[in-house]
Design an enzyme around this catalytic site. Sequence first.
Site, short mmCIF file in Angstrom:
data_model
loop_
_atom_site.label_atom_id
_atom_site.label_comp_id
_atom_site.label_asym_id
_atom_site.label_seq_id
_atom_site.Cartn_x
_atom_site.Cartn_y
_atom_site.Cartn_z
N ASP A 112 0.72 -1.25 -0.16
CA ASP A 112 0.10 0.02 -0.02
C ASP A 112 1.15 1.13 0.13
O ASP A 112 2.13 1.25 -0.04
CB ASP A 112 -0.97 -0.16 1.14
CG ASP A 112 -0.22 -0.44 2.50
OD1 ASP A 112 0.97 -0.15 2.77
OD2 ASP A 112 -0.76 -1.30 3.20
N HIS A 140 -7.56 -5.15 10.14
CA HIS A 140 -7.39 -5.10 8.38
C HIS A 140 -5.88 -5.60 8.22
O HIS A 140 -4.92 -5.49 9.01
CB HIS A 140 -7.48 -3.41 8.22
CG HIS A 140 -6.27 -2.37 9.01
ND1 HIS A 140 -6.38 -1.65 9.61
CD2 HIS A 140 -4.91 -2.50 8.51
CE1 HIS A 140 -5.18 -0.97 9.97
NE2 HIS A 140 -4.31 -1.46 9.16
N GLU A 143 -9.73 -2.27 5.01
CA GLU A 143 -10.62 -1.77 6.01
C GLU A 143 -11.96 -2.82 6.53
O GLU A 143 -12.23 -3.23 5.38
CB GLU A 143 -11.05 -0.51 6.11
CG GLU A 143 -9.68 0.61 6.18
CD GLU A 143 -9.07 0.70 7.52
OE1 GLU A 143 -9.30 -0.25 8.38
OE2 GLU A 143 -8.56 1.77 7.64
N ASN A 152 -8.24 -3.31 14.20
CA ASN A 152 -9.70 -3.65 13.63
C ASN A 152 -9.43 -4.85 12.63
O ASN A 152 -10.65 -5.21 12.10
CB ASN A 152 -10.08 -2.52 12.94
CG ASN A 152 -9.51 -2.07 11.73
OD1 ASN A 152 -8.52 -2.56 11.60
ND2 ASN A 152 -9.98 -0.90 11.23
#
Length: 241
Positions: free
Chosen positions: A67, A135, A140, A133
């Site tokens: 990313d 990810h 996400e 979370n």
Amino acid sequence: MRLIRAKDYNDVSRKAANIIAAQIYLKPDCVLGLATGSSPVGTYKELIAKYEAGDLDFSKVRTVNLDEYVGINHKNPLSYHAFMQEHLFSKVNLRPENVHLPSGNGAADAEAYDKAIHDAGGIDIQLLGIGRNGHIGFNEPADDFTYGTHVVTLTADTIEANARFFKSADEVPRQAVSMGIGNIMAAKCVVLVATGENKAKAVRDTIRGPITPRVPASVLQLHPCCVILTDREAGKLMLEE
């Protein structure tokens, strides 16, 4: 899926580096999928040490990164291009033409990045961290799994977690370009590193929870070759059940 619970961050890093080094030994022109953030830094240090000792040769290795932030200049020290230069690329004999990262220019270059991965022959080993979370990359929690490289709007939790790298949360970019879940699942092998108590729930949900895009890493339950490396704190909930 195989869970390996190491002693601490350094032990996690050594074990992850050993797996990656073995891939390079077996296939000198392998394609490594690389990650950014604090989790893989120790792994890169271990790989650099092996290179400096004369035990690893990166001259034929090709890399693709997960990313990059949208709208951030590559020369900005907070970009993931700069991060990789600092923590790995500038310290081993990788050839610049064999290094690939998302441009950060948005959706226009996503298809080209998928093509670059395909043209390289696919990813042999994908190194991952994991967010609080769940990810992976910047995929996400969502209503659906996304296949290819795409633009992601970062959640408040991710912005808060990444604010430590910036002067304030206000400076954290709100979007990123990320490989999709499909890109990650297409890798021949996945190595996920997780350390710290704040990752314990994400690790448990990844391994024992339902497979759901609300916990993106849970899809790794379906991967035929996935190794999850944790320290004691990140793996503690696996022992309590």
